[in-house]
Design an enzyme around this catalytic site. Structure first.
Site, PDB file in Angstrom:
ATOM      1  CG  HIS A 128     -58.929   5.590  20.825  1.00 23.97           C
ATOM      2  ND1 HIS A 128     -59.936   4.945  20.139  1.00 23.97           N
ATOM      3  CD2 HIS A 128     -57.829   4.826  20.677  1.00 23.97           C
ATOM      4  CE1 HIS A 128     -59.463   3.852  19.575  1.00 23.97           C
ATOM      5  NE2 HIS A 128     -58.173   3.746  19.899  1.00 23.97           N
ATOM      6  CB  CYS A 129     -59.831   9.731  26.280  1.00 23.90           C
ATOM      7  SG  CYS A 129     -58.636   8.906  27.342  1.00 23.90           S
TER       8      CYS A 129
END
Length: 384
Positions: free
Chosen positions: A338-339
């Protein structure tokens, strides 16, 4: 279409008026803002001004010229971080940060020698205020943190941090990617000096919109320079806001959609949106807790988080769970890091990632029931 549960990435669907506003602008106006004095150009100017004005009402910002439009929250964060920090400065952040904060900080660590303190967030929850106060140095020039984690949903004690930052005279930058539109934000009550937000998540607008609020007394160096439609004879960026930070042609179609979206939020009430989110979140978490072999990360108390839940099934990878949910059950969630590798390092999932479910205003209890039934079916098949 299926069931969409990835609103932390982008909210979907949007309020109907968002689609109409963008279509009306493209069909009936279609010209650039700030670049002409003819009637259609003035209509484009009006759209941009009203989008700014509505956001001022939403965030309690009196001087809306200090709301600078960007193309996303990442650009807004880069503008604030790179525009204010100087050689040798010290920055305090958290161990849950998204790469939109972490990567600019690490670049400045390499290039400008800034020092970074990342406050520990045990089990993906909030940090201790004591740790923050003990981390402040004479050379601390910024406190920057997310308002809520895009991995665990954990809310940070922003109001308390704002008081500390204001007392110490330290600029306070808040990444509101996961809270703007979904959780009440008041920049005055929370003592926020710089607020970075995106238009396409909780604000329910389109991609390609976002912005940065800059409190009076702060003047970051511009991230980009170019045409502003004002003071064109100058060989440098004008100093007047918002023009100083809005070089180039604006995304007026996107801002038309954002204006309509914020109108919807103001009419509906962020408090009502938050109330519905909490009801759905409690239903989701209670159901997940009853599924054998499923581990939830981050706070379990729903009032301590936004509508984001990350989990893993003990015997199957996050990517496989997300794939099966989509292909077999028509349910869209997100898996991976999710970055936000910092957050996954904090909760011990850097190697495997998580399955993330993120709720939106237009989700229903039926959507959650369908997800829970699918997960029960998956775990049952694994046992068989």
């Amino acid at each position: 279409m299926g069931i969409y549960l990835d609103n932390a990435a982008t909210s979907f669907p949007k309020p109907e008026r968002v689609y109409k506003a963008m279509d009306d602008y493209l069909r009936d106006i279609g010209v650039s803002a700030g670049r002409g004095a003819y009637k259609l150009a003035l209509e484009a100017d009006r759209i941009v001004y009203e989008a700014r004005s509505h956001l001022g009402r939403l965030f309690n910002i009196k001087d809306v010229s200090r709301i600078v439009f960007t193309f996303n929250v990442t650009e807004a964060l880069n503008l604030a971080i790179k525009g204010l920090l100087r050689e040798g400065d010290h920055v305090i952040t958290t161990s849950l940060e998204h790469n939109a904060v972490w990567r600019p900080l690490k670049r400045l660590e390499r290039e400008r020698g800034i020092k970074i303190t990342a406050l520990p967030c045990p089990q993906g929850g909030p940090f201790q205020l004591r740790d923050l106060e003990e981390s402040i140095r004479p050379e601390t020039r910024m406190i920057v943190m997310l308002h809520a984690s895009n991995v665990t949903g954990a809310l940070m004690p922003v109001e308390e941090v704002g008081k500390i930052a204001r007392k110490k005279g330290i600029p306070f930058l808040v990444d509101a990617a996961q809270t703007a539109g979904a959780y009440p934000i008041d920049v005055e009550a929370m003592n926020i000096d710089l607020l970075a937000f995106t238009g396409h998540k909780g604000l329910m607008g389109p991609q390609g919109t976002g912005g940065l609020y800059i409190r009076e007394g702060f003047e970051p160096e511009p991230l980009i320079e170019g045409g502003t439609g004002s003071e064109s004879a100058l060989e440098e960026q004008p100093r007047v806001l918002p023009d100083r930070y809005e070089a180039g042609t604006q995304n007026v179609a996107g801002l038309a959609g954002l204006k309509a979206a914020v109108e919807f939020l103001l009419e509906t009430g962020v408090e009502n949106i938050r109330k519905k989110e909490l009801e759905l979140l409690e239903h989701l978490q209670e159901g997940l807790k009853r599924i054998p072999g499923l581990e939830i990360y981050g706070p379990h108390e729903v009032t301590s988080k936004v509508g984001v839940v990350s989990f893993n099934l003990s015997s199957v990878s996050a990517g496989e769970v997300a794939y099966v949910l989509d292909e077999v059950y028509g349910i869209m969630v997100r898996s991976g890091l999710h970055c936000a590798p910092c957050a996954h390092r904090s909760i011990g999932t850097l190697e495997r990632g998580t399955v993330r479910v993120s709720l939106g205003y237009f989700n229903t209890r039926d959507d959650i029931d369908a997800l829970l039934a699918a997960l029960r079916d998956i775990t049952g098949r694994l046992k068989g």
